[in-house]
Design an enzyme around this catalytic site. Structure first.
Site, PDB file in Angstrom:
ATOM      1  N   GLY A   1       0.801  -1.211   0.000  1.00  0.00           N
ATOM      2  CA  GLY A   1       0.000   0.000   0.000  1.00  0.00           C
ATOM      3  C   GLY A   1       0.837   1.264   0.000  1.00  0.00           C
ATOM      4  O   GLY A   1       2.050   1.247   0.239  1.00  0.00           O
ATOM      5  N   ASN A   2       0.169   2.371  -0.257  1.00  0.00           N
ATOM      6  CA  ASN A   2       0.827   3.674  -0.306  1.00  0.00           C
ATOM      7  C   ASN A   2      -0.205   4.787  -0.355  1.00  0.00           C
ATOM      8  O   ASN A   2      -1.296   4.615  -0.916  1.00  0.00           O
ATOM      9  CB  ASN A   2       1.749   3.778  -1.528  1.00  0.00           C
ATOM     10  CG  ASN A   2       1.187   3.026  -2.735  1.00  0.00           C
ATOM     11  OD1 ASN A   2       0.173   3.433  -3.285  1.00  0.00           O
ATOM     12  ND2 ASN A   2       1.798   1.899  -3.083  1.00  0.00           N
TER      13      ASN A   2
ATOM     14  N   SER B   1       9.234   3.723  -1.599  1.00  0.00           N
ATOM     15  CA  SER B   1       8.986   2.329  -1.958  1.00  0.00           C
ATOM     16  C   SER B   1       9.668   1.363  -0.980  1.00  0.00           C
ATOM     17  O   SER B   1      10.844   1.527  -0.658  1.00  0.00           O
ATOM     18  CB  SER B   1       9.510   2.047  -3.372  1.00  0.00           C
ATOM     19  OG  SER B   1       9.164   0.722  -3.757  1.00  0.00           O
ATOM     20  N   GLY B   2       8.877   0.389  -0.509  1.00  0.00           N
ATOM     21  CA  GLY B   2       9.465  -0.718   0.235  1.00  0.00           C
ATOM     22  C   GLY B   2       9.948  -0.383   1.626  1.00  0.00           C
ATOM     23  O   GLY B   2      10.668  -1.167   2.255  1.00  0.00           O
TER      24      GLY B   2
ATOM     25  N   SER C   1       7.273   5.489  -4.123  1.00  0.00           N
ATOM     26  CA  SER C   1       6.483   4.265  -4.279  1.00  0.00           C
ATOM     27  C   SER C   1       6.519   3.751  -5.721  1.00  0.00           C
ATOM     28  O   SER C   1       6.552   4.540  -6.669  1.00  0.00           O
ATOM     29  CB  SER C   1       5.023   4.535  -3.893  1.00  0.00           C
ATOM     30  OG  SER C   1       4.191   3.489  -4.330  1.00  0.00           O
ATOM     31  N   SER C   2       6.457   2.431  -5.867  1.00  0.00           N
ATOM     32  CA  SER C   2       6.433   1.828  -7.214  1.00  0.00           C
ATOM     33  C   SER C   2       5.139   2.195  -7.956  1.00  0.00           C
ATOM     34  O   SER C   2       5.063   2.043  -9.165  1.00  0.00           O
ATOM     35  CB  SER C   2       6.542   0.306  -7.087  1.00  0.00           C
ATOM     36  OG  SER C   2       5.568  -0.176  -6.160  1.00  0.00           O
ATOM     37  N   ASP C   3       4.141   2.666  -7.202  1.00  0.00           N
ATOM     38  CA  ASP C   3       2.866   3.047  -7.830  1.00  0.00           C
ATOM     39  C   ASP C   3       2.771   4.547  -8.096  1.00  0.00           C
ATOM     40  O   ASP C   3       1.699   5.057  -8.420  1.00  0.00           O
ATOM     41  CB  ASP C   3       1.702   2.624  -6.914  1.00  0.00           C
ATOM     42  CG  ASP C   3       1.635   1.117  -6.753  1.00  0.00           C
ATOM     43  OD1 ASP C   3       1.491   0.643  -5.607  1.00  0.00           O
ATOM     44  OD2 ASP C   3       1.731   0.420  -7.772  1.00  0.00           O
TER      45      ASP C   3
ATOM     46  N   HIS D   1      -3.581   3.512  -2.310  1.00  0.00           N
ATOM     47  CA  HIS D   1      -3.700   2.178  -2.927  1.00  0.00           C
ATOM     48  C   HIS D   1      -3.355   1.154  -1.852  1.00  0.00           C
ATOM     49  O   HIS D   1      -2.370   1.309  -1.118  1.00  0.00           O
ATOM     50  CB  HIS D   1      -2.734   2.039  -4.095  1.00  0.00           C
ATOM     51  CG  HIS D   1      -2.569   0.618  -4.551  1.00  0.00           C
ATOM     52  ND1 HIS D   1      -3.640  -0.184  -4.885  1.00  0.00           N
ATOM     53  CD2 HIS D   1      -1.467  -0.163  -4.714  1.00  0.00           C
ATOM     54  CE1 HIS D   1      -3.198  -1.374  -5.253  1.00  0.00           C
ATOM     55  NE2 HIS D   1      -1.891  -1.394  -5.146  1.00  0.00           N
TER      56      HIS D   1
ATOM     57  N   ASP E   1     -24.417   5.741   1.086  1.00  0.00           N
ATOM     58  CA  ASP E   1     -23.963   6.936   1.821  1.00  0.00           C
ATOM     59  C   ASP E   1     -22.649   7.485   1.274  1.00  0.00           C
ATOM     60  O   ASP E   1     -22.340   8.674   1.439  1.00  0.00           O
ATOM     61  CB  ASP E   1     -23.760   6.595   3.303  1.00  0.00           C
ATOM     62  CG  ASP E   1     -25.072   6.639   4.090  1.00  0.00           C
ATOM     63  OD1 ASP E   1     -25.106   6.039   5.182  1.00  0.00           O
ATOM     64  OD2 ASP E   1     -26.043   7.258   3.606  1.00  0.00           O
TER      65      ASP E   1
END
Ligand SMILES: O=C(CO)[C@@H](O)[C@@H](O)COP(=O)(O)O
Length: 231
Positions: free
Chosen positions: A27-28, A44-45, A73-75, A94, A119
């Site tokens: 996640g990130n 990342s990591g 982050s890799s994303d 994510h 909602d």
């Protein structure tokens, strides 16, 4: 300003393990300062317990790292593409949270089966199409962002603050990184409720539009009357 944003991004990232949305370094969370176009994101990591606000990578909207020695982050490119495509958002998250990831792995959108869903999400929570082999093998994270944007060609990200990436997992967003993480926590709960609802009966149908409108718009529309906010 940027220091404050880094602090907010750190706090939002630390919320992920606290809310059981991630294990290890999965996640990130990121945030954007719309005045400068600078994006702060988790490195990342790096274990969540080792994160430090002052070490969070900072990038511009073209993806150039402008601060920090740690790799982002890799994303990161996925987050940046969402900021470019959705000008109203200020934070992206994510995860591979279990219930959302189950629906993503099954390639199924989450139907709006009740008012809890309504909602927060104005209808079915969409699933992207699968990425092609070419899209996986070349510019994977960029194509992950592109397929989310493609899925939202006819959707309002403010009315649908999340998506399931096919075979992968959830992405959520909000006006702030904190709101993005809240939407991720809520979407995870909705994914669990929907799974169990469908396990009781496969005859269950999405709620009527009148009930969907009542619940979503009383909290989110221009005429919302929920909570203590007065017009
Ligand atoms: O699993 C994935 C790939 O989507 C990532 O969310 C997870 O490994 C976290 O990667 P980063 O540490 O942000 O590079």
């Amino acid at each position: 300003m940027l220091q404050d944003l880094k602090k907010k991004v750190l706090e939002a990232n630390l919320e992920l393990p606290k809310r059981d949305l991630v294990i290890y370094t999965w996640g990130n969370v990121s945030a954007i300062d719309r005045d400068t176009g600078l994006v702060v994101i988790k490195p990342s990591g790096v274990a969540y317990e080792d994160l430090k606000a002052e070490e969070l990578p900072v990038l511009d909207l073209e993806g150039n790292q402008v601060e920090g020695r740690l790799k982002p982050s890799s994303d990161t490119i996925t987050h940046i593409l969402l900021y470019q495509a959705f000008p109203e958002i200020g934070g992206v998250v994510h995860t591979h949270s279990p219930w959302c990831t189950v629906w993503a792995q099954a390639g199924k959108a989450i139907p709006s089966l009740g008012t809890t869903h309504a909602d927060y999400f104005y209808g079915e929570i969409p699933i992207t199409r699968k990425l092609t082999k070419e899209e996986i093998n070349h510019n994977y994270e960029k194509n992950t962002g592109e397929v989310i944007i493609e899925t939202f060609e006819d959707k309002n990200p403010s009315y649908m603050p999340g998506v399931l990436v096919n075979n992968h997992g959830p992405f959520n967003w909000g006006k702030t990184p904190q709101e993005a993480v809240s939407n991720a926590v809520i979407m995870e709960e909705i994914a669990k409720l929907a799974y169990y609802t469908q396990s009781l009966t496969d005859a269950v149908k999405p709620i009527d539009n009148s009930l969907l409108d009542k619940h979503f718009l009383r909290k989110n529309g221009n005429d919302s009357y929920y909570g203590q906010v007065t017009k």
